[in-house]
Design a protein around this motif. Structure first.
Motif, short mmCIF file in Angstrom:
data_model
loop_
_atom_site.label_atom_id
_atom_site.label_comp_id
_atom_site.label_asym_id
_atom_site.label_seq_id
_atom_site.Cartn_x
_atom_site.Cartn_y
_atom_site.Cartn_z
N VAL A 96 -4.71 12.08 11.70
CA VAL A 96 -4.50 12.16 13.15
C VAL A 96 -3.02 12.26 13.47
N GLU A 97 -2.19 11.59 12.67
CA GLU A 97 -0.75 11.58 12.92
C GLU A 97 -0.05 12.82 12.36
N GLY A 98 -0.82 13.72 11.73
CA GLY A 98 -0.22 14.98 11.31
C GLY A 98 -0.20 15.27 9.83
N ALA A 99 -0.69 14.36 9.01
CA ALA A 99 -0.73 14.63 7.58
C ALA A 99 -1.71 15.77 7.32
N ALA A 101 0.85 -1.20 0.00
CA ALA A 101 0.00 0.00 0.00
C ALA A 101 0.88 1.25 0.00
N ALA A 102 0.62 2.12 -0.95
CA ALA A 102 1.37 3.38 -1.02
C ALA A 102 0.81 4.36 -0.01
N CYS A 103 1.65 5.16 0.50
CA CYS A 103 1.18 6.19 1.45
C CYS A 103 0.46 7.27 0.68
N VAL A 104 -0.84 7.39 0.92
CA VAL A 104 -1.63 8.35 0.16
C VAL A 104 -1.44 9.78 0.67
N LEU A 105 -0.85 9.92 1.81
CA LEU A 105 -0.62 11.27 2.35
C LEU A 105 0.83 11.38 2.81
N SER A 106 1.74 11.24 1.85
CA SER A 106 3.16 11.18 2.19
C SER A 106 3.75 12.54 2.56
N CYS A 107 2.92 13.55 2.49
CA CYS A 107 3.45 14.90 2.72
C CYS A 107 3.38 15.30 4.18
#
Length: 249
Positions: free
Chosen positions: A67-70, A8-14
């Motif tokens: 929640v983790e900050g994306a 699974a690719a990180c959809v919110l990698s920023c």
């Protein structure tokens, strides 16, 4: 055929990256991919200078990353449970929460239907050994599927042959490539691949397949977020959703 493992690719990698002025960040369920990309294009055309950045994945995964900050300004979920989690985590403004679309779960098979599956009952047939569904622990379509199959008395049959996907598009991909004998996806996703998969039965869900959306609660939220939400709920926005097979809430 051995199931190829998809990472699974990180959809919110920023996460942690600055948001540029004029950027509106919309994070949504994977099943909304096509509809929300069109919505983004229309919104940008009507609002020169605003760039709508979209990201998609399993609702639970997208929420966890928020929640983790994306960074995100709008969160659209494929079920109420994921949005309830967002409210509990104070990740969204509950006053802005609203249901905007409905969908349904369908049983699909590869276009050629090599197993001759025509209904849930056929999943008990000898030779049907691979059935794809979203992981109920983290994927809304999986939760809807489990509830529907438990009601229909078919859950144990499917669970014995389950191939779990990390979002609805992964499940659809398994079926489209013929790596499974059947799968459970949303009707709107099946329509995206109507030349590669065949819908054999609509599955009645005891829980309505409804989609809620809300504004993300964060410092620096894009001022355009509320306007985009209004656009989503407008006649123009609903017309886009209808073109992609979503029903009124």
């Amino acid at each position: 055929m051995k199931i190829r493992v998809l990472v699974a690719a990180c959809v919110l990698s920023c996460v942690g990256m600055p948001v540029m002025a004029g950027e509106l960040l919309v994070s949504a369920a994977a099943s909304l991919t096509n509809a929300f990309k069109e919505l983004a294009t229309q919104y940008e055309a009507a609002h020169p200078g605003t760039k709508v950045l979209t990201s998609f994945g399993s609702s639970d995964v997208v929420l966890r990353q928020i929640v983790e900050g994306a960074p995100a300004d709008v969160f659209a979920s494929a079920d109420q449970k994921a949005m309830d989690k967002a409210v509990d985590a104070k990740a969204v403004d509950p006053a802005t929460r609203v249901d905007f679309a409905r969908n349904e779960v369908v049983l699909v098979v590869p276009a050629g239907n090599p197993r001759g599956i025509a209904s849930l009952d056929d999943l008990k047939r000898a030779g049907v050994t691979r059935i794809a569904l979203g992981n109920p622990a983290s994927v809304p379509v999986g939760r809807y599927t489990q509830a529907a199959l438990e009601k229909a008395g078919a859950w144990e049959t499917v669970k014995a042959h389950e191939i779990l996907g990390q979002n609805v598009r992964q499940v659809l991909s398994y079926v489209e490539r013929g790596e499974v004998d059947a799968g459970f996806v949303y009707a709107t996703d099946a329509a995206v691949m109507k030349d590669k998969v065949k819908v054999v039965q609509a599955i009645e869900s005891p829980v309505p397949v409804s989609y809620p959306v809300a504004l993300v609660r964060r410092a620096g939220r894009a001022p355009e977020a509320a306007d985009f939400l209004a656009f989503l709920l407008s006649a123009e926005g609903r017309a886009v959703l209808a073109r992609h097979g979503f029903a009124e809430p």
